[in-house]
Design a protein around this motif. Sequence first.
Motif, PDB file in Angstrom:
ATOM      1  N   LYS A  71      22.987   4.046 -30.657  1.00  0.00           N
ATOM      2  CA  LYS A  71      21.554   3.819 -30.876  1.00  0.00           C
ATOM      3  C   LYS A  71      21.269   3.126 -32.207  1.00  0.00           C
ATOM      4  O   LYS A  71      20.245   2.465 -32.356  1.00  0.00           O
ATOM      5  CB  LYS A  71      20.792   5.140 -30.797  1.00  0.00           C
TER       6      LYS A  71
ATOM      7  N   VAL B 144      20.569  -0.612 -31.697  1.00  0.00           N
ATOM      8  CA  VAL B 144      19.469  -1.101 -30.855  1.00  0.00           C
ATOM      9  C   VAL B 144      18.830  -2.307 -31.541  1.00  0.00           C
ATOM     10  O   VAL B 144      18.624  -2.312 -32.755  1.00  0.00           O
ATOM     11  CB  VAL B 144      18.440   0.024 -30.581  1.00  0.00           C
TER      12      VAL B 144
ATOM     13  N   THR C 155      22.643   3.489 -23.642  1.00  0.00           N
ATOM     14  CA  THR C 155      22.494   2.400 -24.596  1.00  0.00           C
ATOM     15  C   THR C 155      23.499   1.339 -24.194  1.00  0.00           C
ATOM     16  O   THR C 155      24.691   1.635 -24.009  1.00  0.00           O
ATOM     17  CB  THR C 155      22.767   2.877 -26.041  1.00  0.00           C
TER      18      THR C 155
ATOM     19  N   LYS D   6      19.807  -2.269 -26.039  1.00  0.00           N
ATOM     20  CA  LYS D   6      18.596  -1.528 -25.646  1.00  0.00           C
ATOM     21  C   LYS D   6      18.968  -0.149 -25.138  1.00  0.00           C
ATOM     22  O   LYS D   6      20.079   0.079 -24.674  1.00  0.00           O
ATOM     23  CB  LYS D   6      17.846  -2.267 -24.521  1.00  0.00           C
TER      24      LYS D   6
END
Length: 160
Positions: free
Chosen positions: A47, A50, A131, A139
């Motif tokens: 994450k 991202v 993810t 994303k």
Amino acid sequence: MSLTVRLPKFVKMVVSALTIVALFLFTQAPNASATINYGEEVSAVAKNYVDSQYKWGGTSPKGFDASGFTQYVYKNAATKMNIPRTSALQYKTGASVKQSELQSGDLVFYATGEKGKVSFVGIYNGDGTFTGVTMSGVKVVKMSDKYWKERYIGAKRIIE
């Protein structure tokens, strides 16, 4: 009648210090232990990237493709694992996991090209999302979205 013995301050300080040292030496402190959930840590590391860019054949934060991303995250997370470069080879690694038994850090695989053939991989987050690297970059994606739901092939657990 009371008998009082007067000790010099220095002697009182030495006795106090020895008492404290004795307490530390002869009493047991509770054992502190920390465990790490490697799957959750892998998901958290994923994450962190991202909005990183998509790049065909990319294997670094300058630009990732799907399998380059999972390979990079596993190598740079606490797992320090070397996994194969392509999603097809990653699919041959680890133990198969039912979708209902997914855990954070599991790899989820999709057929985004030829039907039934692994061509995409992402990292499961533990909440029905993964993810992964889409054409618009890294994303967090809902597995229940129609596009992904129709292309799901399976999952692997590579963390023991």
